[in-house]
Design a protein around this motif. Structure first.
Motif, PDB file in Angstrom:
ATOM      1  N   ALA A  39       0.835  -1.205   0.000  1.00  0.00           N
ATOM      2  CA  ALA A  39       0.000   0.000   0.000  1.00  0.00           C
ATOM      3  C   ALA A  39       0.868   1.253   0.000  1.00  0.00           C
ATOM      4  N   VAL A  40       1.910   1.263   0.858  1.00  0.00           N
ATOM      5  CA  VAL A  40       2.759   2.452   0.917  1.00  0.00           C
ATOM      6  C   VAL A  40       3.590   2.579  -0.358  1.00  0.00           C
ATOM      7  N   MET A  41       4.132   1.461  -0.855  1.00  0.00           N
ATOM      8  CA  MET A  41       4.918   1.524  -2.098  1.00  0.00           C
ATOM      9  C   MET A  41       4.075   2.044  -3.247  1.00  0.00           C
ATOM     10  N   ASP A  42       2.847   1.522  -3.360  1.00  0.00           N
ATOM     11  CA  ASP A  42       1.953   1.959  -4.421  1.00  0.00           C
ATOM     12  C   ASP A  42       1.723   3.464  -4.320  1.00  0.00           C
ATOM     13  N   PHE A  43       1.507   3.926  -3.085  1.00  0.00           N
ATOM     14  CA  PHE A  43       1.291   5.347  -2.853  1.00  0.00           C
ATOM     15  C   PHE A  43       2.514   6.162  -3.291  1.00  0.00           C
ATOM     16  N   ILE A  44       3.695   5.689  -2.913  1.00  0.00           N
ATOM     17  CA  ILE A  44       4.930   6.414  -3.255  1.00  0.00           C
ATOM     18  C   ILE A  44       5.115   6.470  -4.769  1.00  0.00           C
ATOM     19  N   VAL A  45       4.908   5.325  -5.437  1.00  0.00           N
ATOM     20  CA  VAL A  45       5.107   5.280  -6.891  1.00  0.00           C
ATOM     21  C   VAL A  45       4.092   6.177  -7.590  1.00  0.00           C
ATOM     22  N   ASP A  46       2.843   6.170  -7.113  1.00  0.00           N
ATOM     23  CA  ASP A  46       1.823   7.021  -7.732  1.00  0.00           C
ATOM     24  C   ASP A  46       2.178   8.502  -7.639  1.00  0.00           C
ATOM     25  N   GLN A  47       2.922   8.860  -6.596  1.00  0.00           N
ATOM     26  CA  GLN A  47       3.342  10.258  -6.456  1.00  0.00           C
ATOM     27  C   GLN A  47       4.270  10.712  -7.580  1.00  0.00           C
ATOM     28  N   TYR A  48       4.848   9.742  -8.308  1.00  0.00           N
ATOM     29  CA  TYR A  48       5.754  10.132  -9.395  1.00  0.00           C
ATOM     30  C   TYR A  48       4.998  10.589 -10.635  1.00  0.00           C
ATOM     31  N   TYR A  49       3.723  10.154 -10.785  1.00  0.00           N
ATOM     32  CA  TYR A  49       2.987  10.552 -11.982  1.00  0.00           C
ATOM     33  C   TYR A  49       2.905  12.066 -12.130  1.00  0.00           C
ATOM     34  N   PRO A  50       2.434  12.812 -11.080  1.00  0.00           N
ATOM     35  CA  PRO A  50       2.379  14.275 -11.258  1.00  0.00           C
ATOM     36  C   PRO A  50       3.761  14.879 -11.525  1.00  0.00           C
ATOM     37  N   VAL A  51       4.805  14.275 -10.912  1.00  0.00           N
ATOM     38  CA  VAL A  51       6.156  14.799 -11.137  1.00  0.00           C
ATOM     39  C   VAL A  51       6.546  14.658 -12.601  1.00  0.00           C
ATOM     40  N   VAL A  52       6.342  13.446 -13.133  1.00  0.00           N
ATOM     41  CA  VAL A  52       6.708  13.213 -14.534  1.00  0.00           C
ATOM     42  C   VAL A  52       5.809  14.040 -15.449  1.00  0.00           C
ATOM     43  N   HIS A  53       4.538  14.137 -15.067  1.00  0.00           N
ATOM     44  CA  HIS A  53       3.613  14.911 -15.887  1.00  0.00           C
ATOM     45  C   HIS A  53       4.063  16.373 -15.968  1.00  0.00           C
ATOM     46  N   GLN A  54       4.507  16.917 -14.839  1.00  0.00           N
ATOM     47  CA  GLN A  54       4.974  18.300 -14.863  1.00  0.00           C
ATOM     48  C   GLN A  54       6.180  18.456 -15.799  1.00  0.00           C
TER      49      GLN A  54
END
Lengths: 333, 333, 333, 333, 333
Positions: free
Chosen positions: C153-168
């Motif tokens: 659950a925490v890993m999934d959360f951490i990885v999902d946080q990269y989407y907005p970063v890459v999107h930016q």
């Protein structure tokens, strides 16, 4: 430094010696090798130099070599490799040396190694292996390990020959660097970079397959090479990897040098443009001044003065010197 | 920041100490090591610095080392590697440090690790390992794990020395970035990029084989290293991978910096051309005006006016200022 | 968009909760954890934020963690990895988020996962995992699968946080494209490309090791993670691969953008040269005409005319307009 | 040198011959092949050229080939591959040759090899394999090894056809080098580099999958190929690797040539700028002198002299020659 | 040619048909599928198009699919992959097609394949698979191999749709080549190169994971796909590899085109500079001549001549024509 082709042959059978317990026993004619090999604890080391088809056929009959390997040994345009046959191995290496005109000359050496024999076949530019042989003979405890040690000794010698070749290329790179960063950009430097790249690729082609060759010799279980020789091939392997790294490094630096050269050409172009612009501005001043005093007005100041011409001339020169000084300070000239 | 060569030796045998259950037992002369090693639960840690051939031979006899490894330890121009022999391993690492002139100095350290001994052989520029030794001695519970821990401690120390080296290169890259994006393009910046690339390749050559070395030490089943030391080599492995990544990153940024530098040179060239064109246009105006009033027509307007010359002069200057202003606004000047 | 460093800590032990069959049982003080873990079917989830050395030591004693892992968790400058110890695993991830100034901030989260516990250690900029925890608690049937699910659950959360970063970063690339193809070449665009490249490399360094981390978690047989959790790690793996691809794509496009930018600078340079040449030609005409009428011949045509000056002036202007028109048509102006 | 498409077909069944113990036994009609194959120690070698669907269907029925392989053999736009079916293998190779207009023409040859048959299917531009067949027939001891040797013979022939193709590309590279380093930069050279790159990629696409094809044929245990044929595929493998290396080398040199070309264009640009600046300076001198003597001062020196005009003219010309000489010496002209 | 996003949905359940021994048995409502599947030798093929969450949940219940796979099928922003679950596999493919405005449109198709069912889920722009279904129904002997053949048929169809997409990109590359080598360098060409690169990367991202997907389907032992279907996936694999190669080739050529374009811009820049220098020289002549005859010497030759002005004018024009001719011959104009 150019890459030249193979040279003229000399005599075919350079050497054919039998060794017993690592000690030289006797020079034997090729035709009697077969009988000799019936005895235990000895092996024959045959050195050939650009052999004729007949000699190779004789060798083939004597040791029962595979058609394809013998054909390869005759054609001599192989890439480095090791081929395992049932009771023998066939090794191909490329040799390199620098000749008197500082050119790199390539050659090829082939090895047939069996249960109690080793045959070396030299092609093209290469030093004789007589020195290697005598060095081996002076260490009978090593040579008593069999034909595997002879193979190692010659391979080690061949690989060591690449150090001066690579070193010369490194020196050439340094001379190119000097030209790039110290002298003006020139067509010659660019061509020199290109030619060095060509040579590097040539050497890389000769050396890089050796990593795999050494790997196989040191890992695979080869009957014709005694097991305690393997650490020695690991040693050759280390040298080959190091030479490869040096070539790779030189290549990467060369690529960067090409780009740096290009940058400096552009900077130099920039300098020319700026210098030109600066001088054009300086020249524009007197032209403009002269133009104004050349206008056909009834009344133009100073023109009546007796030394007006000189005054204007001096003032203009002074102005030019001032502009020159200002441009010099701001880096335009 | 340049890469300098190896330095002068000091004394050869720096240290030769026996350890019992991880605690320092006694300094022993090299010649008595053999007897000591008959007892259980202890090992000898010998530190050599650029040893003479005689000392190395003595060590070889004492521990039964392989000829090739000893030869390597004497020559000291090896690439990092680990070699497994029957009852010992031979490890080669390259050391790096920054000297007082901010240059990178490289050295080499070799390790012979056997059942109850470790020999470290330092070559070239390198810090003494006396500190590492005393730190180990202050943690006897760790050192009681044997010579494997001593190997780890020194390797960890050597690898940690690369951090300041890589950090300095990162700082240098930042200084290059500043020069590229803040100052005018110059020959010096291009050369600095090239020299940093050279250094990076040198460091990379020293560090990248370490990944493989650590991998083997942490994975292979090596008799002479106790099993609970392996996680420690994984720790060294992590550091090596991180340093490698930093070097790789710096290299990729440097390549981009070279290209960005090039773009900015061209933009700067563009600016020069535009500035030149703008000023040429401004200068062209008075030349043209003067030319027209210099024509030999019988009747030219204004030439009869008493202050015609001044009027034309002022009008021209006014025109020039106007053009200057227009060019300034549209970005040509 | 810049990369900023780690921020200030808040309180150390954020949470320490025991779960029975996936349901929250009780908040427990760290010192009583040991007793709790004797009961079956339950696990403890401890959340730490930049813990002091004392807290970490307590945790180490409580769960018997390896020295090296605890040292890593304290230092917090690791690259993402997973380390398997005998009865626990240690996972390091890098977190990324975009702060209010649109900068990317990096942090680190470490996990100790054992038979009946999971400890998360947050360092630097990172969102609290309280939300993740409460989302897990609202799905007790999942959480009953044990601490492995909490890790997921925490890993999934951490990885999902990269989407907005890459999107930016993708948006930034698009803004760069717009500047390259729609506006004039500028120093700023080149620097922006360079800075984006820097960020990309930073993100890549944080994300690319995750592929290996997820691979190990989903393939290896890890005692402390129940088997039906593995497909979930494959899900994280897919996300990581996708983020990696996005970063890789952006990087390749960025390199092409750098080259395209360079081409356009050169074309722009070309345009300046052509424009300049065209205007120089137009200016050359009146200068030449004026020069000819300024020659001191006794007889020059038109000069006697009353409106000769105006005639020549108009003719010259007409000629200039004609040339301007011709150049305009042929693309030189 | 351009790449042209496939050509017109001739007759479909070129040959259909039965071999007994490596010796030609009889030409057989396709419909009787089935009966023949019941006897031991013989195999059928069928040569087809762009067969119609009917012929292929007949062959399929005769030998029980897989639908997909037959479909591939009909479509003839496959990449080189080897496919193993239960009792047969299907091999696809691309052929290349240079036609009379020095263009590279590509074709395709497919092989069905089973227990006692080999079918070759030629598509597009390719030499007939009649020569290969007769060469095989003249060495019955080899051909007695079965259809595997026939496969080797044709593959060897096809691979050997790549040498002249690659050699021609190497020659073209040399001609490009000459143009780059000896002649002025031109649009044609750049386009030639591009076209050669296109060809290289085309050839690479045809050759590089062959490495894998040969590897499988020489390593895998294929029932339909007798074991003592395998060293022969190793021979083909060596050739393929060598051709690949030559292509790769040429490609890398070509890339460097493109960059070198670019550098030389810039140097040439530099030369033009310098030459222009030099001549502009020379031209500026008389213009300036004339301007000064054209000023309307009452008193200008020399103007009263009878040969003042000539004196000034000569002095100016002298000055120009001096400047020309100085520029020549410093490399600006 | 731009890449557009997903389009509007139509009806959700496109088709739901039961097949017995490869022959269409009946259209069944989704809710009765469960009963049907109890009988032997039949399978259900369900076609969904952007299904609502409810429909997907129903399908999940019916076939017992994994939560994560269903979640993926709903979200539809996955990269191509194949996931093996205990009794089913989940396959994700990206589809591509060219719409009426010659843009590439991407979509996604997901497959759930179990023991006796196949569910296809279409998202975004994609052709209906009704044609594939009817083609399958017309070959009942193939379809009798089960749902594996249906999977192959749709995958083959999807992969074949990439050929026109890649072909259009190859055509666009050719149009770019024409512009580069035949027309003047322009901003548009550079932008077109960039946009094509973008598209290529997009297509590559959709196609390159397919190599791995096909590899797994043709190698792994998957219960739900009958063994004699595997050669068919090898066929799809071949197509995917070929499309990949085409994309890779186009990309490499595009990179070279970008560089060639750049070279030609520079050559063009060179031409402009030379032309400008040539014309400047021609213009300089009359200016200089006029300047000299404008000097205020008492005696200037020819000025007294009645037609001196015309003589000088003609002589000057003649000189200009001569210079023009000389420049033309030497390639400066």
């Amino acid at each position: 430094m150019e890459v030249s082709s193979y040279q003229t042959p000399s005599k075919t059978i350079v050497n054919c010696v039998a060794y017993l317990n690592g000690r030289r026993k006797a020079d034997v004619p090729l035709s009697q090798v077969h009988e000799l090999l019936k005895e235990n604890n000895q092996f024959v080391w045959i050195g050939l130099h650009e052999p004729s088809e007949e000699v190779l056929e004789q060798v083939q009959r004597e040791f029962g070599l595979h058609d394809l390997a013998v054909e390869d040994a005759h054609n001599a345009h192989q890439r480095p490799k090791v081929e395992m046959y049932e009771d023998s191995i066939f090794v191909v290496l490329r040799t390199a040396q620098i000749n008197k005109e500082h050119h790199i000359e390539f050659g090829e050496t082939h090895f047939f190694v069996g249960a109690n024999y080793i045959v070396t076949v030299r092609h093209g530019a290469s030093v004789s292996y007589a020195d290697v042989r005598s060095r081996c003979e002076s260490a009978p405890q090593m040579l008593s390990k069999g034909q595997g040690f002879a193979l190692y000794a010659v391979m080690d010698f061949i690989v060591d020959q690449y150090y001066p070749v690579v070193h010369q290329m490194e020196l050439e790179l340094e001379s190119i660097e000097d030209k790039i960063f110290r002298e003006k950009p020139s067509r010659e430097t660019t061509e020199q970079i290109y030619q060095l790249k060509r040579e590097l690729l040539e050497v890389k082609r000769a050396v890089s397959p050796l990593v795999d060759v050494c790997n196989r010799l040191m890992r695979f279980d080869i009957k014709t090479i005694s097991e305690d020789i393997r650490p020695y091939f690991r040693d050759v392997y280390d040298h080959v990897v190091r030479i490869n790294e040096m070539v790779e490094n030189t290549r990467e630096l060369l690529n960067t040098a090409l780009e740096a050269n290009f940058s400096l050409i552009s900077i130099s172009q920039n300098d020319v443009s700026k210098k030109f612009a600066g001088w054009a501005a300086i020249f524009a001043v007197p032209t403009m001044v002269a133009g104004f005093y050349g206008m056909n007005f009834k009344f133009i100041p100073e023109t009546e003065w007796p030394y007006g011409f000189y005054a204007v001339l001096l003032a203009t020169i002074g102005l030019c010197i001032l502009i020159y000084y200002l441009f010099k300070r701001s880096g335009w000239l």
